[in-house]
Design an enzyme around this catalytic site. Structure first.
Site, PDB file in Angstrom:
ATOM      1  N   GLY A 253       0.841  -1.187   0.000  1.00 20.64           N
ATOM      2  CA  GLY A 253       0.000   0.000   0.000  1.00 20.64           C
ATOM      3  C   GLY A 253       0.879   1.239   0.000  1.00 20.64           C
TER       4      GLY A 253
ATOM      5  N   GLN B  35       3.164  10.179   1.137  1.00 23.00           N
ATOM      6  CA  GLN B  35       4.471   9.516   1.246  1.00 23.00           C
ATOM      7  C   GLN B  35       5.411   9.925   0.121  1.00 23.00           C
ATOM      8  OE1 GLN B  35       2.519   5.441   1.934  1.00 23.00           O
ATOM      9  NE2 GLN B  35       4.438   5.261   3.024  1.00 23.00           N
TER      10      GLN B  35
ATOM     11  N   CYS C  19       5.889   0.058   7.442  1.00 24.98           N
ATOM     12  CA  CYS C  19       5.525   1.169   6.570  1.00 24.98           C
ATOM     13  C   CYS C  19       6.767   1.562   5.765  1.00 24.98           C
ATOM     14  CB  CYS C  19       5.057   2.346   7.412  1.00 24.98           C
ATOM     15  SG  CYS C  19       4.663   3.817   6.460  1.00 24.98           S
ATOM     16  N   LEU C  20       6.588   1.802   4.479  1.00 24.53           N
ATOM     17  CA  LEU C  20       7.741   2.185   3.643  1.00 24.53           C
ATOM     18  C   LEU C  20       8.357   3.510   4.112  1.00 24.53           C
ATOM     19  CD1 LEU C  20       6.393   1.207   0.091  1.00 24.53           C
ATOM     20  CD2 LEU C  20       8.183   0.041   1.383  1.00 24.53           C
TER      21      LEU C  20
ATOM     22  N   HIS D 290      -4.529   1.860   7.205  1.00 27.11           N
ATOM     23  CA  HIS D 290      -3.156   2.382   7.345  1.00 27.11           C
ATOM     24  C   HIS D 290      -2.939   3.532   6.346  1.00 27.11           C
ATOM     25  CE1 HIS D 290       1.394   1.612   7.710  1.00 27.11           C
ATOM     26  NE2 HIS D 290       1.301   2.423   6.670  1.00 27.11           N
ATOM     27  N   GLU D 291      -3.375   3.326   5.097  1.00 32.20           N
ATOM     28  CA  GLU D 291      -3.166   4.363   4.069  1.00 32.20           C
ATOM     29  C   GLU D 291      -4.022   5.604   4.349  1.00 32.20           C
ATOM     30  OE1 GLU D 291      -0.589   3.829   2.543  1.00 32.20           O
ATOM     31  OE2 GLU D 291      -0.523   1.666   2.832  1.00 32.20           O
TER      32      GLU D 291
ATOM     33  N   HIS E 160      -2.321   7.826   6.656  1.00 31.80           N
ATOM     34  CA  HIS E 160      -1.314   8.688   6.010  1.00 31.80           C
ATOM     35  C   HIS E 160      -1.952   9.993   5.521  1.00 31.80           C
ATOM     36  CE1 HIS E 160       2.444   6.491   5.977  1.00 31.80           C
ATOM     37  NE2 HIS E 160       1.885   5.398   5.499  1.00 31.80           N
TER      38      HIS E 160
HETATM   39 NI    NI Z   1       2.685   3.466   5.475  1.00 29.76          NI
END
Ligand code: NI
Length: 175
Positions: free
Chosen positions: A50, A55, A92-93, A134-135, A138
């Site tokens: 995701g 991000q 998370c990236l 989660h997204e 963000h």
């Molecule tokens: Ni994330």
């Protein structure tokens, strides 16, 4: 001038772009489609499941998710129904090498727009529900570290020794 799409990179924790409230997309343009495609390329390259536009430093409500059952590109996603709860360890990236247990709804119903501006609803449960939530976090400037318990925070700060000292103190009788 906005950053050329080819130069977009995944921002990591500490970058203020990750802490802003994303703007709702009023009109879907070819640029949004390009951004979503770039997001998908980056997500697959990095083996993510995701990604949200903030991000990449883009302050707009765009997310993508693929947990193995197909790619979702969602614009202005909103949770309209939640059911149950489930705790899962998430990474998370944008927060490298960190995994935190997060409690979220087990099943959700989402309202969003697709890239052709159609209103859609997505029913999701288990991993898909978890990643969409989660997204969406963000888009509100929220990161997994915000769910960290006191113990998680100490670990994140590399203060394991502090915990050990505390335990040592507790195990010794007071005289
Ligand atoms: Ni994330």
């Amino acid at each position: 001038m906005s950053t050329p799409i080819t130069e977009l990179k995944i921002r990591t924790i500490g970058d203020p772009a990750l802490r802003r409230n994303a703007r709702e997309v009023k009109q879907i343009t070819p640029r949004h489609k390009e951004i979503l495609s770039k997001m998908a390329r980056l997500m697959y390259e990095r083996k993510g499941i995701g990604l949200a536009a903030p991000q990449l430093g883009i302050n707009e409500c765009l997310i993508i998710v693929d947990v193995g059952s197909g790619l979702y590109k969602l614009i202005n996603p909103k949770i309209i129904k939640k059911e149950g709860c489930r705790v899962m360890e998430e990474g998370c990236l944008s927060v490298p090498d960190t995994y935190i247990k997060v409690k979220r709804a087990k099943k959700i119903l989402i309202k969003a727009k697709d890239i052709d501006c159609n209103s859609i609803t997505v029913e999701a449960d288990e991993l898909l529900a978890c990643v969409i939530q989660h997204e969406i976090d963000h888009l509100k400037g929220k990161l997994i570290v915000d769910y960290a318990s006191f113990l998680d925070k100490l670990k994140l700060l590399g203060k394991k020794s502090l915990i050990n000292k505390k335990n040592a103190r507790l195990s010794k009788p007071k005289i």
